[in-house]
Design a protein around this motif. Structure first.
Motif, mmCIF file in Angstrom:
data_model
loop_
_atom_site.group_PDB
_atom_site.id
_atom_site.type_symbol
_atom_site.label_atom_id
_atom_site.label_comp_id
_atom_site.label_asym_id
_atom_site.label_seq_id
_atom_site.Cartn_x
_atom_site.Cartn_y
_atom_site.Cartn_z
ATOM 1 N N ASP A 1 47.180 37.668 35.200
ATOM 2 C CA ASP A 1 47.673 39.096 34.765
ATOM 3 C C ASP A 1 47.449 39.883 36.255
ATOM 4 O O ASP A 1 46.435 39.702 37.008
ATOM 5 N N LYS A 2 48.350 40.593 36.540
ATOM 6 C CA LYS A 2 48.347 41.435 37.732
ATOM 7 C C LYS A 2 47.051 42.294 38.203
ATOM 8 O O LYS A 2 46.444 42.325 39.234
ATOM 9 N N ASN A 3 46.778 42.957 37.045
ATOM 10 C CA ASN A 3 45.422 43.831 37.283
ATOM 11 C C ASN A 3 44.251 43.075 37.422
ATOM 12 O O ASN A 3 43.290 43.449 38.253
ATOM 13 N N LEU A 4 44.199 41.852 36.596
ATOM 14 C CA LEU A 4 43.076 41.074 36.961
ATOM 15 C C LEU A 4 43.056 40.323 38.308
ATOM 16 O O LEU A 4 42.070 40.511 38.880
ATOM 17 N N LEU A 5 44.074 40.123 38.739
ATOM 18 C CA LEU A 5 44.151 39.598 40.287
ATOM 19 C C LEU A 5 43.688 40.596 41.281
ATOM 20 O O LEU A 5 42.962 40.490 42.086
ATOM 21 N N GLU A 6 44.170 41.889 41.047
ATOM 22 C CA GLU A 6 43.613 42.951 41.708
ATOM 23 C C GLU A 6 42.146 43.262 41.794
ATOM 24 O O GLU A 6 41.543 43.425 42.688
ATOM 25 N N LYS A 7 41.588 43.080 40.497
ATOM 26 C CA LYS A 7 40.162 43.283 40.273
ATOM 27 C C LYS A 7 39.546 42.081 40.898
ATOM 28 O O LYS A 7 38.592 42.468 41.488
ATOM 29 N N ALA A 8 40.197 41.055 41.030
ATOM 30 C CA ALA A 8 39.305 39.732 41.719
ATOM 31 C C ALA A 8 39.353 40.173 43.311
ATOM 32 O O ALA A 8 38.466 39.720 43.896
ATOM 33 N N ALA A 9 40.582 40.635 43.752
ATOM 34 C CA ALA A 9 40.544 40.928 45.054
ATOM 35 C C ALA A 9 39.649 41.809 45.633
ATOM 36 O O ALA A 9 39.185 41.985 46.628
ATOM 37 N N GLN A 10 39.229 42.676 44.698
ATOM 38 C CA GLN A 10 38.194 43.805 44.942
ATOM 39 C C GLN A 10 36.723 43.286 44.975
ATOM 40 O O GLN A 10 35.782 44.223 45.343
ATOM 41 N N LEU A 11 36.463 42.056 44.348
ATOM 42 C CA LEU A 11 35.212 41.594 44.398
ATOM 43 C C LEU A 11 34.557 41.572 45.877
ATOM 44 O O LEU A 11 35.126 41.201 46.641
ATOM 45 N N GLY A 12 33.146 41.786 45.824
ATOM 46 C CA GLY A 12 32.738 41.646 47.170
ATOM 47 C C GLY A 12 31.559 40.733 46.914
ATOM 48 O O GLY A 12 30.792 40.205 45.914
ATOM 49 N N ARG A 13 30.819 40.523 47.930
ATOM 50 C CA ARG A 13 29.621 39.279 47.946
ATOM 51 C C ARG A 13 28.407 40.051 47.206
ATOM 52 O O ARG A 13 28.158 41.164 47.149
ATOM 53 N N GLU A 14 27.918 39.136 46.433
ATOM 54 C CA GLU A 14 26.879 39.623 45.405
ATOM 55 C C GLU A 14 26.997 40.705 44.349
ATOM 56 O O GLU A 14 26.249 41.176 43.729
ATOM 57 N N PHE A 15 28.367 40.925 44.135
ATOM 58 C CA PHE A 15 28.724 41.413 42.714
ATOM 59 C C PHE A 15 28.239 40.595 41.709
ATOM 60 O O PHE A 15 28.231 39.783 41.801
ATOM 61 N N VAL A 16 27.736 41.457 40.624
ATOM 62 C CA VAL A 16 27.217 40.824 39.447
ATOM 63 C C VAL A 16 28.530 40.624 38.413
ATOM 64 O O VAL A 16 28.912 41.639 37.988
ATOM 65 N N LYS B 1 30.797 39.191 35.066
ATOM 66 C CA LYS B 1 31.079 38.185 33.961
ATOM 67 C C LYS B 1 32.456 37.757 33.797
ATOM 68 O O LYS B 1 33.282 38.514 33.947
ATOM 69 N N ALA B 2 32.632 36.362 33.815
ATOM 70 C CA ALA B 2 34.310 35.921 33.791
ATOM 71 C C ALA B 2 34.450 35.050 32.728
ATOM 72 O O ALA B 2 33.478 34.090 32.321
ATOM 73 N N SER B 3 35.287 35.051 31.934
ATOM 74 C CA SER B 3 35.746 34.309 30.805
ATOM 75 C C SER B 3 37.157 33.768 31.174
ATOM 76 O O SER B 3 38.020 34.310 31.659
ATOM 77 N N GLY B 4 37.087 32.387 30.729
ATOM 78 C CA GLY B 4 38.605 31.720 30.899
ATOM 79 C C GLY B 4 38.460 30.271 30.469
ATOM 80 O O GLY B 4 37.524 29.903 29.729
ATOM 81 N N LEU B 5 39.336 29.575 30.723
ATOM 82 C CA LEU B 5 39.549 28.182 30.594
ATOM 83 C C LEU B 5 38.971 27.304 31.580
ATOM 84 O O LEU B 5 39.455 27.431 32.675
ATOM 85 N N LEU C 1 37.940 39.400 33.227
ATOM 86 C CA LEU C 1 36.854 40.007 34.287
ATOM 87 C C LEU C 1 36.032 40.977 34.208
ATOM 88 O O LEU C 1 36.773 42.017 34.124
ATOM 89 N N GLU C 2 34.849 40.948 34.247
ATOM 90 C CA GLU C 2 33.874 42.222 33.938
ATOM 91 C C GLU C 2 32.940 42.347 35.106
ATOM 92 O O GLU C 2 32.371 41.349 35.134
ATOM 93 N N VAL C 3 33.025 43.373 35.881
ATOM 94 C CA VAL C 3 32.035 43.690 36.858
ATOM 95 C C VAL C 3 30.781 44.410 36.183
ATOM 96 O O VAL C 3 31.128 45.506 35.817
ATOM 97 N N LEU C 4 29.809 43.710 36.135
ATOM 98 C CA LEU C 4 28.455 44.298 35.359
ATOM 99 C C LEU C 4 27.769 45.187 36.295
ATOM 100 O O LEU C 4 27.151 45.859 36.001
ATOM 101 N N ASN C 5 28.012 44.766 37.658
ATOM 102 C CA ASN C 5 27.301 45.451 38.779
ATOM 103 C C ASN C 5 27.804 45.164 39.985
ATOM 104 O O ASN C 5 27.741 44.135 40.366
#
Ligand code: ASP
Length: 584
Positions: A56-71, A73-77, A100-104
């Motif tokens: 999903d496009k939003n999900l891809l964008e969210k992933a692109a914004q992850l930084g080192r040491e972000f906490v 939760k990821a669900s998938g296959l 994908l959920e950014v917990l922190n």
């Protein structure tokens, strides 16, 4: 639970399962339409994949914004990886993420949190909680944990009872300075933190506990080094109705158990050596027996040949470094400079090369013939190819210097292998040690150590020669533990205090409680304490005990993370009835 699995758990068998993982983002690789994320927790690393088209496009964008040491939760296959990584256990699979959920989120960490890091010591200590995320650091604490559990298992099986002793106490002399704590309710009075639970464990023997142990924090205000921390942990033990032999066997058993259960190593027989022999042959009360290179005394052979330095020396003693005759002129000069450094303090170094053609070449050829040198070689048991290194001077200093040189040669010749373990009991320590500074005797172990019965008369005539029922466990040149059979009667204890220069009142004031206890039926007893941090460091193959302590202090005794020690508030001082006025 936020997760169905850990980041170290999934394998090919899990393919096609829907899973949820939670952890820290170790690395993000963004190739435009394709993003890989390494997700890490204490158990391992699992690769997450986000792919344009199927993600999903939003999900891809969210992933692109992850930084080192972000906490996150990821669900998938769970899917099979096309290019597998055989360096990690989860390397055959990856997770095709559907949620994908950014917990922190996290600030950019001050150093790279991987086995190889760019963080220097100070920075890693300031952010020790981040340093502890690194596998190589965490694994050391896991080793410590295993050692602790196995110690408790063994001790429990041997009928030892774990008893906690107080931390706010009165001074226990183990040869260091006390840390003190002011008492609020008793203005002007101080507790001392225990240098060890020594007196308490002895009192527990008077109480009939018979077999005590404790994994316990001890505190000593000493100058710090790699293997010293102001607070450290001991496996502290005491036993009643035992001889020295019983104690050695019990704790050889503990050591053996730990090696077997934690390292999978069957420890070889623990050798025994008297303190006197350790000093004579290794110049050191904790000889590293991973290599031989014993001291050979040459006084008889070398004196009277016109070499003034040897003639005037109290002791001429050397070592034979096997196979080191190849040392170049430059290497030998360096060695000479090394022994002459102020830290070592030798005046010079004499060497003899036993060349492969059988000839002998020394730095003192002027004074000694080939025959003379042959006699030296014989004394050393040297063979062609060996290098003999000789020091001279007053006996005490020269032994110390040669001991350092022996360790250096062992290191240089690759003889101090960290995966080899050579345990040793050093026994028959002197009871007393002369202290130049204060011009009096100190207890070499502590004042509760019992002299050997046959040596008691010497207390009056030659106190320095009295031997104690005291022993150390040494592994690879490191003192791992030490203990003794104790004095258990008031008269001997009083005598000991007298020899240590305590007046009767002082002894009474400081240790009256113990001497009184001895009058109420004290059983014969003895014990030992292991330096737990050092034991861990030996098992883990490091020199520094700091690596095995979750939150260690630096060389100035400072915890740079919490910034301690620190000043305290005026009100706190007020409550303690204390005014701080530092001496200039
Ligand atoms: N209390 C001693 C020490 O800390 C050990 C012992 O004698 O049991 O070194």
């Amino acid at each position: 639970m936020l997760r169905t699995h850990t980041c170290g758990e999934l394998r090919l068998e899990n393919i096609n399962q829907e899973v949820s993982l939670a952890g820290w983002v170790q690395r993000v690789r963004n190739k435009g339409g394709l993003i890989w994320v390494d997700l890490r927790d204490r158990y391992g690393v699992t690769q997450l994949i986000f792919e344009e088209g199927s993600t999903d496009k939003n999900l891809l964008e969210k992933a692109a914004q992850l930084g080192r040491e972000f906490v996150v939760k990821a669900s998938g296959l769970v899917i099979e990886r096309t290019s597998k990584n055989d360096k990690i256990p989860t390397g055959s699979i990856e997770i095709k993420v559907s949620d994908l959920e950014v917990l922190n989120p996290a600030k950019v960490p001050p150093f790279i949190i991987e086995d190889e890091t760019d963080g220097g010591d100070d920075l890693r200590m300031k952010y020790r909680y981040l340093d502890l995320r690194r596998n190589v650091v965490r694994e050391k604490l896991q080793l410590r944990h295993r050692m602790m559990q196995e110690t408790r298992k063994y001790m429990d099986a041997q009928n030892f009872i774990e008893v906690e002793t107080p931390v706010l106490i009165k001074s226990t002399p183990e040869g260091a300075r006390d840390f003190v704590v002011p008492s609020r309710v008793n203005p002007g009075e101080f507790y001392a933190l225990p240098q060890s639970p020594q007196t308490f464990k002895q009192l527990l023997m008077v109480s009939g506990f018979d077999r005590y142990f404790q994994i316990v924090k001890c505190f000593r205000d000493e100058d710090l080094r790699a293997d010293r921390q102001p607070e450290f942990t001991q496996i502290d033990c005491e036993m009643s109705f035992v001889s020295q032999e019983d104690i050695l066997n019990t704790f050889e058993g503990l050591t053996r158990h730990l090696f077997r259960e934690v390292m999978g190593i069957e420890l070889e027989e623990v050798k025994r050596m008297t303190f006197a022999d350790a000093m004579k042959y290794y110049g050191n009360d904790k000889p590293d027996l991973r290599f031989d290179m014993k001291f050979v005394e040459l006084n008889e052979l070398v004196k009277g040949k016109g070499f003034g330095i040897f003639d005037s020396a109290e002791l001429i003693v050397g070592i034979c470094a096997k196979g080191a005759a190849e040392y170049t002129r430059k290497q030998l000069d360096e060695l000479t400079d090394w022994v002459k450094r102020p830290q070592i303090g030798a005046k010079g170094l004499v060497h003899v090369k036993y060349n492969s053609d059988g000839s002998l070449k020394s730095t003192v050829d002027k004074f000694y013939s080939q025959d003379d040198l042959n006699a030296w070689a014989e004394a050393f048991g040297a063979e062609p190819g060996d290098l003999m290194l000789v020091l001279s001077g007053d006996a005490k200093s020269v032994r110390k210097q040669l001991s350092e040189l022996r360790l250096k040669m062992g290191e240089d010749l690759g003889l101090r292998d960290r995966t080899v373990f050579k345990p040793l009991w050093v026994v028959d320590f002197p009871l007393l040690e002369w202290d130049e500074e204060t011009s009096r005797f100190h207890a070499m172990h502590h004042p509760f150590t019992s002299p050997k019965k046959e040596d008691i008369p010497l207390l009056e005539t030659n106190p320095g020669a009295v031997r104690a029922n005291a022993y150390d466990l040494v592994i690879n040149g490191v003192e791992i533990g030490g203990g003794s059979i104790r004095i258990h009667d008031k008269t001997t204890q009083q005598l000991m205090f007298k020899h240590l220069g305590f007046s009767e009142e002082e002894a009474q004031k400081q240790f009256g409680f113990l001497m009184e206890a001895f009058e109420y039926g004290a059983p014969p007893h003895g014990g030992i304490a292991f330096g737990f941090d050092r034991l861990c460091a030996i098992f883990g193959g490091s020199d520094s005990i700091r690596d095995y302590i979750a939150f260690p202090k630096n060389n100035s005794g400072r915890d740079v993370m919490i910034d301690s020690p620190s000043t305290i508030a005026e009100e706190q001082l007020e409550e303690l009835s204390i005014r701080v006025q530092l001496k200039k």
